[in-house]
Design an enzyme around this catalytic site. Structure first.
Site, PDB file in Angstrom:
ATOM      1  N   GLU A  72       0.816   3.071   0.346  1.00 29.59           N
ATOM      2  CA  GLU A  72       1.402   3.931  -0.630  1.00 29.59           C
ATOM      3  C   GLU A  72       1.895   5.356  -0.514  1.00 29.59           C
ATOM      4  O   GLU A  72       2.715   5.893  -1.056  1.00 29.59           O
ATOM      5  CB  GLU A  72       0.323   3.827  -1.624  1.00 29.59           C
TER       6      GLU A  72
ATOM      7  N   CYS B  79      -6.912  -0.770   2.080  1.00 26.55           N
ATOM      8  CA  CYS B  79      -8.209  -0.501   2.655  1.00 26.55           C
ATOM      9  C   CYS B  79      -9.470  -1.069   2.376  1.00 26.55           C
ATOM     10  O   CYS B  79      -9.686  -1.960   2.900  1.00 26.55           O
ATOM     11  CB  CYS B  79      -8.103   1.230   2.384  1.00 26.55           C
TER      12      CYS B  79
ATOM     13  N   HIS C 178      -3.125   2.786   4.179  1.00 22.93           N
ATOM     14  CA  HIS C 178      -2.678   3.262   2.852  1.00 22.93           C
ATOM     15  C   HIS C 178      -1.165   3.219   2.876  1.00 22.93           C
ATOM     16  O   HIS C 178      -0.597   4.406   2.788  1.00 22.93           O
ATOM     17  CB  HIS C 178      -3.364   4.581   2.638  1.00 22.93           C
TER      18      HIS C 178
HETATM   19  N1  GLN Z   1     -15.174   2.792   2.005  1.00 18.87           N
HETATM   20  C1  GLN Z   1     -14.164   2.251   2.840  1.00 18.87           C
HETATM   21  C2  GLN Z   1     -14.269   2.766   4.111  1.00 18.87           C
HETATM   22  O1  GLN Z   1     -14.629   4.063   4.368  1.00 18.87           O
HETATM   23  C3  GLN Z   1     -12.719   2.113   2.637  1.00 18.87           C
HETATM   24  C4  GLN Z   1     -12.155   3.492   2.275  1.00 18.87           C
HETATM   25  C5  GLN Z   1     -10.720   3.481   1.557  1.00 18.87           C
HETATM   26  O2  GLN Z   1     -10.534   2.520   0.649  1.00 18.87           O
HETATM   27  N2  GLN Z   1      -9.949   4.413   1.568  1.00 18.87           N
HETATM   28  O3  GLN Z   1     -13.920   2.301   5.450  1.00 18.87           O
END
Ligand code: GLN
Length: 538
Positions: A512, A383, A510
């Site tokens: 995970e 992410c 994500h």
């Molecule tokens: N801050 C980033 C966004 O909002 C990444 C978010 C995250 O890593 N879950 O896109």
């Protein structure tokens, strides 16, 4: 008739109530019953999404986009099945519903009170969640510790459920700590006795007590707990410390917890099969090789902030027959000069660039990313990790000086990561990110495609920013490429070709959250495999 098992906690928080709940659910599931698990969090937040990981640990994202308590992650991983938003009930949701009903005039002029209106809403949410999952048995964990003011309406609600659905359809299990006095090595049962008394004062007599203790409960402790807890000795269960969390169901099962629960609920005893779990535990214990993986992020002081990532690494470790040893790297310490990137990273065999929000620590991560890219160390970006890997490449390979994400530098000359169109103009923070599982289409011939072994995959998301479509042509080239898109053309995967780097891949999702002992995440498996190869090469 649905059966309810309510789990309460005593003495201290963080004694492993979530894992105990997941383990009980597993034991019953292994007998072919359809079970589900519900977590109740007595805080006023509507969900965990607006909470800092330091307050609360990881925010676990469900398939349907719920931002839930990390215990939902334990339940999913133990049960090997997806749960949803409805499996996590909070005080915030309960009050939200009650107040809305009051505004709509549904209470017909009544004075709206905790009993019966709030407790009725709690009962409705619990019953709905179990019904939605089509379960025969619902395991409901009440967060917090007995005696907390905010937990009282929930305890009152479960007390009422017993009256409504009957003794044989409900069971109360109390989980509490038995500390060991360091000087004498003695198991002390008094705090647990007190928390049982507190529970009984509220009107709940536990049917089973699970005592968490460093060592196996001795006979004397069992007798005392049974006597003061007003239950037979065979309903006092020892849950002592284990090496792997997946051993907990096995320990409980060795004391016939499954049969005792079914018997208490008047259900037919059935044969259990926990062989898959047992095999996983045995495999973990037999591993005698290690591989060091750096986890680079800014909440490294509270390990629970990245719980699913740690679990995913372990699952991937078992499939590669190697134990991942984690080296925590606090990115803010790189930024303020307390940590030297080269010193920290030259000896690791792989790295994960952790998810995150906000400016603090981001430049530290970017420095680490450059080192990992230039030194051919296997790297997985998650992410925010993907976003910063794109920023690093734009700056250091494509010469876009001060390239950045607009989240971190709104005035950057090269906004290579930008707020998604759909996010612009939103003024509420709760539940408004791009959340939950979306379909991703992987490009054939890429590392991502090879790892997943299929073209269409579903991973869960939680973000507001993305690769700015206007910069795609300027950043991606023959080496750094896009390996997967969403159905509507958003960048979901990027990677360096394997000619350029042995393993350098990142996802906007994500992965995970979907990794389980029974089905490890392909990306984490790939990372550990590459890390092991690197180790051999050195
Ligand atoms: N801050 C980033 C966004 O909002 C990444 C978010 C995250 O890593 N879950 O896109």
């Amino acid at each position: 008739m649905v059966k309810y098992i309510f789990i309460t906690g005593g003495v201290l928080s963080s004694v492993g109530k979530g894992i105990t709940t997941a383990s009980i659910a597993k034991i019953i599931q292994s007998r072919g019953y359809n079970v589900t698990a519900v977590k109740i969090d007595p805080y006023i937040n509507v969900d965990a999404g607006t909470m800092n990981p330091y307050m609360h640990g990881e925010v676990f994202v469900t398939e349907d986009g719920g931002e839930t308590d990390l215990d939902i992650g334990h339940y999913e991983r133990f049960l090997c099945k997806n749960l949803g938003k409805h499996n996590n009930i909070t005080t915030g949701q309960v009050y939200w519903n009650v107040i809305q009903k009051e505004r709509k005039g549904r209470y017909l002029g009544k004075c709206v009170q905790i009993i019966p209106h709030v407790t009725d809403e709690i009962k409705r949410l619990i019953k709905n969640a179990i019904k939605k999952d089509g379960a025969d048995i619902g395991i409901v964990e009440i967060g917090g510790t007995v005696g907390d003011i905010e937990g009282l309406p929930f305890l009152e609600a479960i007390r009422q459920i017993r009256i409504e659905v009957g003794f044989n359809n409900t069971m109360f299990i109390h989980v509490g700590l038995v500390p060991i006095l360091e000087i004498t090595g003695e198991q002390k049962t008094k705090p647990l006795q007190h928390s049982i008394q507190e529970l009984r004062r509220i009107g709940i007599q536990p049917d089973m007590i699970i005592a968490r203790c460093k060592t196996k409960l001795i006979k004397e402790s069992i007798s005392k707990i049974a006597l003061y807890g007003n239950i037979p000795e065979d309903m006092v269960i020892s849950s002592h410390n284990v090496e792997v969390i997946y051993e907990v169901p096995l320990i409980l099962e060795s004391q016939n917890v499954g049969d005792k629960i079914l018997n208490r609920l008047g259900l037919e005893p059935r044969k259990t099969d926990l062989s898959e779990l047992r095999e996983y535990v045995d495999r973990w214990k037999r591993i005698n090789r290690e591989v060091e993986i750096a986890l680079i992020g800014k909440y490294t002081k509270l390990r629970d902030s990245y719980l699913s990532i740690i679990e995913a690494l372990k699952h991937a470790g078992v499939s590669n027959n190697v134990k991942p040893i984690i080296r925590w790297i606090e990115s803010t310490d790189i930024e303020n000069g307390k940590l030297d990137v080269e010193e920290e990273l030259s000896s690791v065999s792989g790295a994960v660039i952790l998810p995150g929000f906000g400016r603090r620590g981001a430049e530290g991560k970017i420095r680490a990313i450059q080192f990992l890219r230039e030194n051919n160390i296997p790297t997985l970006g998650i992410c925010f990790g993907l976003q910063l890997m794109v920023v690093e490449y734009a700056r250091n390979v494509k010469g876009m000086e001060r390239a950045n994400s607009t989240e971190l530098d709104p005035g950057t000359p090269y906004p290579v990561i930008d707020l998604m169109e759909t996010q612009k103009g939103l003024d509420e923070y709760g539940g408004t990110m791009r959340l939950g599982a979306y379909k991703i289409l992987l490009e054939e011939g890429t590392l991502a495609y090879r790892l997943y072994g299929q073209k269409e995959v579903y991973e869960r998301h939680r973000h507001r920013y993305e690769v700015n479509p206007k910069y795609i042509d300027a950043i991606f080239d023959g080496d750094f490429r896009i390996a997967g898109y969403s159905y509507d053309g958003r960048v979901e995967f990027v990677e360096l070709t394997q000619k350029t780097h042995p393993f350098y891949i990142a996802t906007q999702a994500h992965p995970e959250f979907k990794s389980r002992y029974c089905s490890p995440s392909p990306l984490f498996r790939g990372l550990i495999e590459a890390a092991q190869k690197l180790k051999i090469r050195i």
